[in-house]
Design an enzyme around this catalytic site. Sequence first.
Site, PDB file in Angstrom:
ATOM      1  N   CYS A 261      -5.997 -11.301   2.430  1.00 23.39           N
ATOM      2  CA  CYS A 261      -7.028 -10.273   2.630  1.00 23.39           C
ATOM      3  C   CYS A 261      -8.381 -10.854   3.037  1.00 23.39           C
ATOM      4  O   CYS A 261      -9.000 -10.421   4.012  1.00 23.39           O
ATOM      5  CB  CYS A 261      -7.162  -9.394   1.398  1.00 23.39           C
ATOM      6  SG  CYS A 261      -7.843 -10.219  -0.071  1.00 23.39           S
ATOM      7  N   HIS A 316      -9.680  -7.946  -3.842  1.00 22.19           N
ATOM      8  CA  HIS A 316      -9.221  -7.500  -2.527  1.00 22.19           C
ATOM      9  C   HIS A 316     -10.423  -7.061  -1.694  1.00 22.19           C
ATOM     10  O   HIS A 316     -11.429  -6.592  -2.226  1.00 22.19           O
ATOM     11  CB  HIS A 316      -8.229  -6.336  -2.671  1.00 22.19           C
ATOM     12  CG  HIS A 316      -7.535  -5.980  -1.390  1.00 22.19           C
ATOM     13  ND1 HIS A 316      -6.751  -6.855  -0.684  1.00 22.19           N
ATOM     14  CD2 HIS A 316      -7.531  -4.814  -0.676  1.00 22.19           C
ATOM     15  CE1 HIS A 316      -6.270  -6.249   0.398  1.00 22.19           C
ATOM     16  NE2 HIS A 316      -6.742  -5.019   0.423  1.00 22.19           N
ATOM     17  N   HIS A 328      -7.374  -3.622   6.512  1.00 22.77           N
ATOM     18  CA  HIS A 328      -7.250  -4.772   5.609  1.00 22.77           C
ATOM     19  C   HIS A 328      -5.865  -5.382   5.748  1.00 22.77           C
ATOM     20  O   HIS A 328      -4.946  -4.760   6.290  1.00 22.77           O
ATOM     21  CB  HIS A 328      -7.490  -4.344   4.160  1.00 22.77           C
ATOM     22  CG  HIS A 328      -6.532  -3.296   3.669  1.00 22.77           C
ATOM     23  ND1 HIS A 328      -5.874  -3.376   2.457  1.00 22.77           N
ATOM     24  CD2 HIS A 328      -6.113  -2.127   4.210  1.00 22.77           C
ATOM     25  CE1 HIS A 328      -5.113  -2.313   2.276  1.00 22.77           C
ATOM     26  NE2 HIS A 328      -5.247  -1.534   3.319  1.00 22.77           N
TER      27      HIS A 328
END
Length: 356
Positions: A261, A316, A328
């Site tokens: 990520c 994240h 993402h």
Amino acid sequence: MSINKKYVLAGVVASSIMLHTGISTVFADTEYRVITGDSVNFRSGAGTNYSSIGKLNKGDKIEYLGESGSWVKARYSGKTGYVYGSYVGEYTSTNTKYVTATTLNVRSGAGTNYSIIGSLSKGTKVEVISTTNGWSKIKYNGSTGYVSSKYLSSSSTTSSTTIKYVTATTLNVRSGAGTNYSIIGSLSKGTKVEVISTTNGWSKIKYNGSTGYVSSQYLSSSASDNSTSTSTSVSKVISYAKKLLGKPYVWGAEGPSSFDCSGFTYYVFKNAANINLPRVSKDQSNYGTYVKKSDLREGDLIFFDTSGENDGNVSHVGIYLGNNQFIHCSSSKGQVVISEMSSYYTKAYVNARRVL
């Protein structure tokens, strides 16, 4: 001159006078009345013992021909008949009014107990047929409907709209005021829109001859909300990020063929905007300028706690696209994807930073 000739001459003069009188009657203004009851009998004679030749409904316009006791003689749709006087009122010619309420319900009858058959937005021009007991009968969708008279005005000054400009690269237009409503179209950055009203962060706008709803945070009173350089950088970042859709998730990877990520955001900002972010999401969450969730703009970095119950620890990161969406590299999806800020991500949300 003989007596007979005198009578003939008198008859000619009288006929001439009657002819002129008749002509003036023909050109006299036709007088109208309006029906005030529902399903009123239109009878062949002045009494209930006469047969009904049809039904008249509230708001129907009839040509007034005279009276016979309690009955009104009238002409309607080419037929001549009688209507009981209690169901006949004065006729007011159709006049134009403007809606003053944000949303005005149109009903099947003159009262709140009648069903809603549609609605009108603020500033809509309507043709009023008649008004009774605080309710106006109007022309609506090729037929008729009823609205509360207190939300109608003779002046169009209340119907003005506000001009705004789209600040998002692409702004979804929805059928209602919320992300749960379907997308009916989109607007590009800089598009001029007419805003009818704004409620709870959503703007009702004129769209394709009808109306639609957009998020108010992506509208500006100015045609150039951000500097040209910033706008260009944001567009480049988003465009570059979208080119990587579908690239696989690999923990620790930072491109060009796979990412985790924070590796994804690191790679995108470095190559699209020449910005060197910290490598891991926790450090990225302290980079740039803090942004309130309500002030999110395209290109902002958004951070989440996806490690369980949200205790504020960042695990994240994604790039906000506008319209409650972000791009993402998802470990659960196994690739770069675009996601909605659903209930899961709303609960996991920690903060946002602006680096552009």
